[in-house]
Write a protein that holds these residues in place. Structure first.
Motif, mmCIF file in Angstrom:
data_model
loop_
_atom_site.group_PDB
_atom_site.id
_atom_site.type_symbol
_atom_site.label_atom_id
_atom_site.label_comp_id
_atom_site.label_asym_id
_atom_site.label_seq_id
_atom_site.Cartn_x
_atom_site.Cartn_y
_atom_site.Cartn_z
ATOM 1 N N GLU A 1 0.837 -1.197 0.000
ATOM 2 C CA GLU A 1 0.000 0.000 0.000
ATOM 3 C C GLU A 1 0.878 1.254 0.000
ATOM 4 N N PRO A 2 0.436 2.321 -0.664
ATOM 5 C CA PRO A 2 1.246 3.547 -0.704
ATOM 6 C C PRO A 2 1.337 4.202 0.669
ATOM 7 N N HIS A 3 2.480 4.839 0.914
ATOM 8 C CA HIS A 3 2.690 5.535 2.174
ATOM 9 C C HIS A 3 3.300 6.898 1.878
ATOM 10 N N PRO A 4 2.620 7.967 2.263
ATOM 11 C CA PRO A 4 3.200 9.302 2.065
ATOM 12 C C PRO A 4 4.498 9.419 2.864
ATOM 13 N N PRO A 5 5.495 10.146 2.390
ATOM 14 C CA PRO A 5 5.491 10.971 1.166
ATOM 15 C C PRO A 5 6.064 10.234 -0.048
ATOM 16 N N GLN A 6 5.663 9.004 -0.266
ATOM 17 C CA GLN A 6 6.162 8.215 -1.386
ATOM 18 C C GLN A 6 5.895 8.928 -2.706
ATOM 19 N N GLN A 7 6.924 9.063 -3.535
ATOM 20 C CA GLN A 7 6.792 9.771 -4.809
ATOM 21 C C GLN A 7 6.748 8.842 -6.008
ATOM 22 N N VAL A 8 7.349 7.649 -5.880
ATOM 23 C CA VAL A 8 7.400 6.701 -6.997
ATOM 24 C C VAL A 8 6.471 5.536 -6.696
ATOM 25 N N HIS A 9 5.629 5.193 -7.657
ATOM 26 C CA HIS A 9 4.637 4.148 -7.478
ATOM 27 C C HIS A 9 4.722 3.152 -8.638
ATOM 28 N N ALA A 10 4.382 1.909 -8.355
ATOM 29 C CA ALA A 10 4.325 0.882 -9.394
ATOM 30 C C ALA A 10 2.887 0.794 -9.892
ATOM 31 N N TYR A 11 2.665 1.217 -11.115
ATOM 32 C CA TYR A 11 1.343 1.135 -11.747
ATOM 33 C C TYR A 11 1.460 0.295 -13.015
ATOM 34 N N PRO A 12 0.885 -0.939 -13.029
ATOM 35 C CA PRO A 12 0.241 -1.642 -11.912
ATOM 36 C C PRO A 12 1.279 -2.284 -11.007
ATOM 37 N N GLY A 13 0.838 -2.723 -9.877
ATOM 38 C CA GLY A 13 1.705 -3.361 -8.897
ATOM 39 C C GLY A 13 1.337 -2.931 -7.494
ATOM 40 N N GLU A 14 1.155 -1.642 -7.309
ATOM 41 C CA GLU A 14 0.841 -1.122 -5.989
ATOM 42 C C GLU A 14 -0.437 -1.749 -5.434
ATOM 43 N N GLY A 15 -0.319 -2.255 -4.216
ATOM 44 C CA GLY A 15 -1.470 -2.861 -3.559
ATOM 45 C C GLY A 15 -1.763 -4.290 -3.964
ATOM 46 N N THR A 16 -0.972 -4.854 -4.876
ATOM 47 C CA THR A 16 -1.235 -6.230 -5.297
ATOM 48 C C THR A 16 -0.700 -7.248 -4.304
ATOM 49 N N ASN A 17 0.323 -6.869 -3.554
ATOM 50 C CA ASN A 17 0.925 -7.775 -2.572
ATOM 51 C C ASN A 17 1.203 -9.150 -3.156
ATOM 52 N N VAL A 18 1.843 -9.167 -4.323
ATOM 53 C CA VAL A 18 2.213 -10.433 -4.951
ATOM 54 C C VAL A 18 3.030 -11.252 -3.951
ATOM 55 N N PRO A 19 2.678 -12.520 -3.711
ATOM 56 C CA PRO A 19 3.423 -13.324 -2.738
ATOM 57 C C PRO A 19 4.902 -13.431 -3.092
#
Length: 357
Positions: free
Chosen positions: A152-170
């Motif tokens: 899950e994103p956490h401020p002040p995070q500037q770089v995000h994985a789209y898609p990927g964020e929040g997927t919690n791939v095992p």
């Protein structure tokens, strides 16, 4: 647990390297991998993983994420993943995006096994890594970076994985020594040991992992997968004959002439030193007819208490390889209900709360 042999209670999975055979092509290797995955799914195998290798003639699984998509698209239930992605070869953001894409396409079926070796020779590692991270000391940090991209994103995070964020791939940690065993234990992650090529440190590494394990939002208890070479045939003699293919492949590697899978031979030539190296390399290997394999596997499972086996089978003829996996599945009766890994991450909804078929 019911009073049943460990073999019938231990999920089986398959490790694929997309080996070419002498006279074969990469296209043939990929097509065979797809057929094997489909058959493995029907036989009840739990996972089908592909391993990242580079600059090794005869091994075609260098674009691991691409092949995972190819296999997942041809199957419907079996878990498909990396065994593993060599994380220091890549930017963590790129892996998060790749596996976030795979998880979005094939929800609940993707595994991300991670290693820290180069998956090839030093020249290939330099060509891949350039200025990327590349030491043992870096691995925990780049692993943490990757896990942040998939969480899950956490401020002040500037770089995000789209898609990927929040997927919690095992995520699994892979290793052939105590480094990843300690790290997996400390982080509460599942651990896979590569006894298919480094059996010597197996038991000490499993002890370290289990004794250092801390429950996490991923696992309540340790979960161990062990890679092991297995070849089952209609007789012990035929299995030993077929096994000369992977033995020759290893001999070619240590002689500095790696290449495609050679034909089996009744006239295996090697020096005393080479035979000693083969014995070390294949110390965990089980080659034989069904009765011999079942007995030795039962002993291996009693000794290691492995929760799952990742099987490696290399034969020159694909039909022999397919037959081996079919005989092994029959021995283990893998169509039964399998144990599961509890996944309790806050971002996982109910239908993703376990790593299962």
């Amino acid at each position: 647990m019911p009073d049943r042999p460990r073999l019938t209670n231990t999920p089986l999975s398959i490790l694929e390297l997309a080996h070419l055979r002498e006279g074969g092509t990469a296209e043939e290797a990929f097509r065979n991998a797809r057929v094997l995955a489909q058959r493995a799914e029907s036989l009840g195998y739990k996972r089908f993983w592909l391993a990242e290798h580079h600059n090794i003639r005869g091994v075609a699984c260098s674009a691991t994420s691409v092949l995972i998509g190819y296999i997942a698209n041809a199957t419907s239930r079996i878990r498909v993943g990396s065994g593993g992605i060599m994380l220091p070869n890549h930017a963590p953001l790129a892996i998060a995006e790749q596996f976030g894409t795979l998880e979005s396409l094939f929800p609940g079926r993707i595994d991300l096994g991670l290693g820290r070796a180069p998956g090839g020779d030093p020249a290939a590692a330099q060509a891949l890594r350039g200025s990327l991270h590349g030491t043992d000391d870096d691995f925990p940090a780049i692993l943490d970076e990757l896990r942040r991209y998939l969480g899950e994103p956490h401020p002040p995070q500037q770089v995000h994985a789209y898609p990927g964020e929040g997927t919690n791939v095992p995520i699994w940690l892979l290793g052939s020594s105590d480094f990843s065993a300690r790290l997996a234990g400390r982080l509460g992650l599942p651990f896979a040991f590569a006894a298919h090529f480094q059996p010597g440190p197996l038991l000490p590494a499993l002890h370290i992992y289990r004794s250092s394990f801390r429950p996490s939002h991923v696992l309540d208890r340790p979960y161990v997968m062990v890679g092991i070479p297995i070849l089952v045939a209609d007789s012990d003699e035929h299995a030993q004959f077929l096994a000369t293919t992977p033995i020759q492949m290893f001999l070619n590697l240590i002689r500095g002439v790696p290449g495609p899978l050679p034909r089996p031979t009744k006239n295996l030539q090697s020096t005393a030193q080479e035979r000693e190296m083969v014995a070390t390399k294949f110390g965990a290997a089980i080659f034989g007819g069904a009765e011999r394999v079942a007995a030795r596997l039962q002993e291996f499972l009693e000794e290691t208490r492995a929760d799952e086996l990742m099987v490696v089978t290399n034969t020159y003829d694909f039909a022999d390889r397919l037959r081996s996996y079919e005989l092994l599945a029959n021995l283990a009766d893998q169509r039964q209900e399998e144990p599961e890994i509890v996944a309790r991450g806050e971002a996982l909804d109910a239908d993703k709360s376990a790593v299962r078929d």
